[in-house]
Design a protein around this motif. Sequence first.
Motif, mmCIF file in Angstrom:
data_model
loop_
_atom_site.group_PDB
_atom_site.id
_atom_site.type_symbol
_atom_site.label_atom_id
_atom_site.label_comp_id
_atom_site.label_asym_id
_atom_site.label_seq_id
_atom_site.Cartn_x
_atom_site.Cartn_y
_atom_site.Cartn_z
ATOM 1 N N ILE A 51 25.417 -52.730 25.219
ATOM 2 C CA ILE A 51 26.055 -54.008 24.940
ATOM 3 C C ILE A 51 27.496 -54.011 25.424
ATOM 4 O O ILE A 51 28.231 -53.035 25.229
ATOM 5 C CB ILE A 51 26.058 -54.280 23.414
ATOM 6 C CG1 ILE A 51 24.649 -54.202 22.833
ATOM 7 C CG2 ILE A 51 26.727 -55.605 23.087
ATOM 8 C CD1 ILE A 51 23.702 -55.254 23.323
ATOM 9 N N ALA A 52 27.920 -55.121 26.015
ATOM 10 C CA ALA A 52 29.325 -55.385 26.292
ATOM 11 C C ALA A 52 29.720 -56.589 25.439
ATOM 12 O O ALA A 52 28.884 -57.430 25.113
ATOM 13 C CB ALA A 52 29.538 -55.692 27.772
ATOM 14 N N ILE A 53 30.985 -56.646 25.083
ATOM 15 C CA ILE A 53 31.493 -57.770 24.302
ATOM 16 C C ILE A 53 32.619 -58.421 25.088
ATOM 17 O O ILE A 53 33.533 -57.742 25.568
ATOM 18 C CB ILE A 53 32.009 -57.306 22.926
ATOM 19 C CG1 ILE A 53 30.850 -56.734 22.106
ATOM 20 C CG2 ILE A 53 32.681 -58.461 22.181
ATOM 21 C CD1 ILE A 53 31.264 -56.120 20.775
ATOM 22 N N TYR A 54 32.516 -59.737 25.256
ATOM 23 C CA TYR A 54 33.590 -60.500 25.908
ATOM 24 C C TYR A 54 34.297 -61.310 24.830
ATOM 25 O O TYR A 54 33.703 -62.157 24.186
ATOM 26 C CB TYR A 54 33.027 -61.445 26.972
ATOM 27 C CG TYR A 54 34.116 -62.084 27.814
ATOM 28 C CD1 TYR A 54 34.983 -63.013 27.262
ATOM 29 C CD2 TYR A 54 34.273 -61.756 29.141
ATOM 30 C CE1 TYR A 54 35.989 -63.588 28.010
ATOM 31 C CE2 TYR A 54 35.266 -62.324 29.909
ATOM 32 C CZ TYR A 54 36.121 -63.231 29.340
ATOM 33 O OH TYR A 54 37.118 -63.791 30.088
ATOM 34 N N GLY A 55 35.569 -61.027 24.658
ATOM 35 C CA GLY A 55 36.380 -61.676 23.634
ATOM 36 C C GLY A 55 36.604 -60.682 22.512
ATOM 37 O O GLY A 55 35.670 -60.344 21.786
ATOM 38 N N PHE A 56 37.811 -60.151 22.414
ATOM 39 C CA PHE A 56 38.060 -59.137 21.408
ATOM 40 C C PHE A 56 39.149 -59.567 20.438
ATOM 41 O O PHE A 56 40.031 -58.814 20.070
ATOM 42 C CB PHE A 56 38.391 -57.793 22.057
ATOM 43 C CG PHE A 56 38.062 -56.626 21.171
ATOM 44 C CD1 PHE A 56 36.748 -56.367 20.820
ATOM 45 C CD2 PHE A 56 39.051 -55.805 20.681
ATOM 46 C CE1 PHE A 56 36.430 -55.303 19.991
ATOM 47 C CE2 PHE A 56 38.743 -54.735 19.854
ATOM 48 C CZ PHE A 56 37.437 -54.486 19.509
ATOM 49 N N GLY A 57 39.025 -60.813 20.014
ATOM 50 C CA GLY A 57 39.861 -61.313 18.926
ATOM 51 C C GLY A 57 39.196 -60.934 17.615
ATOM 52 O O GLY A 57 38.355 -60.020 17.573
ATOM 53 N N PRO A 58 39.519 -61.629 16.535
ATOM 54 C CA PRO A 58 38.934 -61.294 15.232
ATOM 55 C C PRO A 58 37.396 -61.314 15.229
ATOM 56 O O PRO A 58 36.768 -60.451 14.617
ATOM 57 C CB PRO A 58 39.490 -62.364 14.300
ATOM 58 C CG PRO A 58 40.710 -62.880 14.973
ATOM 59 C CD PRO A 58 40.490 -62.707 16.443
ATOM 60 N N TYR A 59 36.799 -62.277 15.914
ATOM 61 C CA TYR A 59 35.335 -62.365 15.929
ATOM 62 C C TYR A 59 34.721 -61.257 16.774
ATOM 63 O O TYR A 59 33.707 -60.670 16.420
ATOM 64 C CB TYR A 59 34.871 -63.736 16.407
ATOM 65 C CG TYR A 59 35.290 -64.821 15.457
ATOM 66 C CD1 TYR A 59 34.656 -64.969 14.228
ATOM 67 C CD2 TYR A 59 36.332 -65.681 15.759
ATOM 68 C CE1 TYR A 59 35.047 -65.953 13.330
ATOM 69 C CE2 TYR A 59 36.738 -66.663 14.863
ATOM 70 C CZ TYR A 59 36.090 -66.789 13.658
ATOM 71 O OH TYR A 59 36.488 -67.747 12.777
ATOM 72 N N GLY A 60 35.342 -60.958 17.910
ATOM 73 C CA GLY A 60 34.855 -59.866 18.752
ATOM 74 C C GLY A 60 34.949 -58.530 18.052
ATOM 75 O O GLY A 60 34.030 -57.705 18.126
ATOM 76 N N GLU A 61 36.058 -58.304 17.337
ATOM 77 C CA GLU A 61 36.209 -57.070 16.575
ATOM 78 C C GLU A 61 35.141 -56.964 15.494
ATOM 79 O O GLU A 61 34.571 -55.894 15.266
ATOM 80 C CB GLU A 61 37.590 -56.994 15.935
ATOM 81 C CG GLU A 61 38.686 -56.679 16.911
ATOM 82 C CD GLU A 61 40.014 -56.483 16.217
ATOM 83 O OE1 GLU A 61 40.081 -55.624 15.307
ATOM 84 O OE2 GLU A 61 40.972 -57.185 16.574
ATOM 85 N N SER A 62 34.865 -58.071 14.830
ATOM 86 C CA SER A 62 33.844 -58.095 13.787
ATOM 87 C C SER A 62 32.476 -57.739 14.366
ATOM 88 O O SER A 62 31.729 -56.940 13.790
ATOM 89 C CB SER A 62 33.807 -59.470 13.126
ATOM 90 O OG SER A 62 32.772 -59.537 12.190
ATOM 91 N N TYR A 63 32.136 -58.320 15.517
ATOM 92 C CA TYR A 63 30.858 -58.001 16.155
ATOM 93 C C TYR A 63 30.822 -56.552 16.607
ATOM 94 O O TYR A 63 29.802 -55.877 16.487
ATOM 95 C CB TYR A 63 30.559 -58.947 17.318
ATOM 96 C CG TYR A 63 29.675 -60.066 16.863
ATOM 97 C CD1 TYR A 63 28.305 -59.925 16.875
ATOM 98 C CD2 TYR A 63 30.214 -61.233 16.361
ATOM 99 C CE1 TYR A 63 27.480 -60.938 16.408
ATOM 100 C CE2 TYR A 63 29.403 -62.246 15.893
ATOM 101 C CZ TYR A 63 28.047 -62.084 15.919
ATOM 102 O OH TYR A 63 27.237 -63.074 15.451
ATOM 103 N N PHE A 64 31.927 -56.050 17.131
ATOM 104 C CA PHE A 64 31.996 -54.662 17.544
ATOM 105 C C PHE A 64 31.663 -53.747 16.367
ATOM 106 O O PHE A 64 30.828 -52.848 16.477
ATOM 107 C CB PHE A 64 33.387 -54.340 18.093
ATOM 108 C CG PHE A 64 33.587 -52.882 18.379
ATOM 109 C CD1 PHE A 64 33.077 -52.310 19.531
ATOM 110 C CD2 PHE A 64 34.300 -52.084 17.504
ATOM 111 C CE1 PHE A 64 33.263 -50.964 19.797
ATOM 112 C CE2 PHE A 64 34.496 -50.747 17.758
ATOM 113 C CZ PHE A 64 33.976 -50.177 18.911
ATOM 114 N N LEU A 65 32.304 -53.990 15.238
ATOM 115 C CA LEU A 65 32.069 -53.153 14.062
ATOM 116 C C LEU A 65 30.629 -53.266 13.564
ATOM 117 O O LEU A 65 30.022 -52.278 13.154
ATOM 118 C CB LEU A 65 33.051 -53.519 12.950
ATOM 119 C CG LEU A 65 34.515 -53.194 13.256
ATOM 120 C CD1 LEU A 65 35.422 -53.772 12.178
ATOM 121 C CD2 LEU A 65 34.727 -51.705 13.424
#
Length: 99
Positions: A15-29
Amino acid sequence: MDNVLSKEIKPNSNIAIYGFGPYGESYFLDLFSKYKITALYDRTYCLNKRIINSPEKINSEKFDYIIVTVMNEKARNGVLDFLNKKNISEEKIICVNYV
């Protein structure tokens, strides 16, 4: 606020994540324990160059899916246009829908 993914993620996917604001960080975790996170992309990548990559470095060979976590609809549409120009297959793009 609830959110849902626009597509299912197959098990054992990269998986890659595009957008690492609060929502991206939440999805990352949330996804970190379930999938291999191969890359993080954000247009403000220069704030933390060690872990967040410039969108210009997107390489679809590094991931099975890219999750777009951008909340603003206009900005998200811009990201989708950008990914299209980078020849990222629509099958690989998963958007987070905020409801």
